[in-house]
Design a protein around this motif. Structure first.
Motif, PDB file in Angstrom:
ATOM      1  N   UNK A  98       3.142  13.582 -27.393  1.00  0.00           N
ATOM      2  CA  UNK A  98       2.767  14.163 -26.095  1.00  0.00           C
ATOM      3  C   UNK A  98       1.584  13.359 -25.563  1.00  0.00           C
ATOM      4  N   UNK A  99       1.848  12.597 -24.541  1.00  0.00           N
ATOM      5  CA  UNK A  99       0.791  11.784 -23.931  1.00  0.00           C
ATOM      6  C   UNK A  99       0.268  12.493 -22.689  1.00  0.00           C
ATOM      7  N   UNK A 100      -1.014  12.542 -22.574  1.00  0.00           N
ATOM      8  CA  UNK A 100      -1.616  13.165 -21.397  1.00  0.00           C
ATOM      9  C   UNK A 100      -1.375  12.279 -20.164  1.00  0.00           C
TER      10      UNK A 100
ATOM     11  N   UNK B  63       1.728   5.813 -35.262  1.00  0.00           N
ATOM     12  CA  UNK B  63       0.391   5.247 -35.034  1.00  0.00           C
ATOM     13  C   UNK B  63       0.472   3.900 -34.331  1.00  0.00           C
ATOM     14  N   UNK B  64       1.385   3.077 -34.817  1.00  0.00           N
ATOM     15  CA  UNK B  64       1.538   1.747 -34.212  1.00  0.00           C
ATOM     16  C   UNK B  64       2.023   1.867 -32.769  1.00  0.00           C
TER      17      UNK B  64
ATOM     18  N   UNK C 289       4.321   4.501 -40.460  1.00  0.00           N
ATOM     19  CA  UNK C 289       3.319   3.924 -39.541  1.00  0.00           C
ATOM     20  C   UNK C 289       3.815   3.871 -38.100  1.00  0.00           C
TER      21      UNK C 289
ATOM     22  N   UNK D 201       1.002  15.061 -31.662  1.00  0.00           N
ATOM     23  CA  UNK D 201       2.121  14.356 -32.282  1.00  0.00           C
ATOM     24  C   UNK D 201       2.676  15.170 -33.446  1.00  0.00           C
TER      25      UNK D 201
END
Lengths: 170, 75
Positions: free
Chosen positions: B11-13, B61-62, B58, B1
């Motif tokens: 970036x999500x796997x 993260x949220x 935030x 991130x």
């Protein structure tokens, strides 16, 4: 497992723990930490926990342990749910069948003239009467200790009392 | 991130996160930022811009937590 300022990083071997278990454990910790999942170069799952409140080193250690326990808990739950799957499906199927208007398949199969124990066809009325009798006899109350003195026989209760109105007239 | 001024990229796997979960999260957070989504073989790239200033610190993260909770709903 590494720790940096209010952060915990946990490496999980996907051969030991399933992804579902990781999601389950992470879900439990959503209110305590910000969680981000990554994949390690050695194809291990990297769980980044950024705690919402500041924690001491000891507390971080405890929370790491809590997460790993939760991971184990979810893997066991998954294993049990897999092993109980057939019986669970069977119970649900039975419940749905009995709840439906047609009734369970076993009842459907019964013939119109049901045979008695001696292989003689029993008329429907007789059979039902017998059933009613047996049900009534089964429903007879079982007396237990009568603490309030309610279960006293009529004779015992009224034998020594004054005669009733009709007897007076005579 | 990574985070720039009022802009965040994730970036999500692809193996760990489901595209449906990310889309559901975008749907829920669309009032707070503008999103652009890019999918590759391994990863799902997401860029959020014009983030609500009060929530900028935030937001990422949220958002990640929300995606994770959606993953639990889907699986």
């Amino acid at each position: 497992m590494a720790k940096k300022e209010n952060k915990t990083v946990i490496l999980i071997n996907p051969k030991l723990y399933s992804l579902e278990a990781v999601y389950g454990a992470a879900y439990v910790f959503l209110d305590k930490a910000y969680i981000y999942l990554e994949q390690d170069s050695r194809s291990k799952i990297k769980v980044n926990l950024k705690w919402k409140t500041k924690m001491t080193k000891k507390r971080l250690e405890v929370m790491r342990g809590e997460f790993l326990n939760e991971l184990l808990n979810f893997s066991l739950r998954e294993k049990i749910s897999k092993s109980n799957r057939k019986i669970r499906e069977y119970i649900v199927a039975r419940a749905l069948a009995s709840a439906s208007q047609e009734g369970p398949p076993e009842q459907k199969k019964k013939s119109f003239l049901e045979k008695g124990p001696s292989d003689i066809a029993v008329p429907w009325r007789n059979k039902n009467q017998e059933q009613c009798r047996t049900e009534e006899s089964d429903k007879k109350p079982v007396w237990t200790i009568d603490t309030k003195g309610i279960a006293v026989p009529w004779e015992e209760k009224y034998l020594n009392k004054k005669p009733c109105r009709k007897e007076k007239i005579r | 991130m990574s985070q720039r001024e009022n802009q965040v990229s994730f970036i999500f796997n692809g193996r760990l996160y489901d595209l449906r979960a990310i889309k559901n999260a975008i749907q829920a957070y669309r009032g707070l930022a503008d999103f652009s989504l890019k999918t590759s073989k391994k990863n799902i790239e997401l860029r959020a811009s014009n983030i609500d200033k009060n929530l900028a610190n935030i937001f990422k993260d949220e958002f990640c937590n929300y995606v994770l909770s959606e993953m639990n709903k889907i699986k």
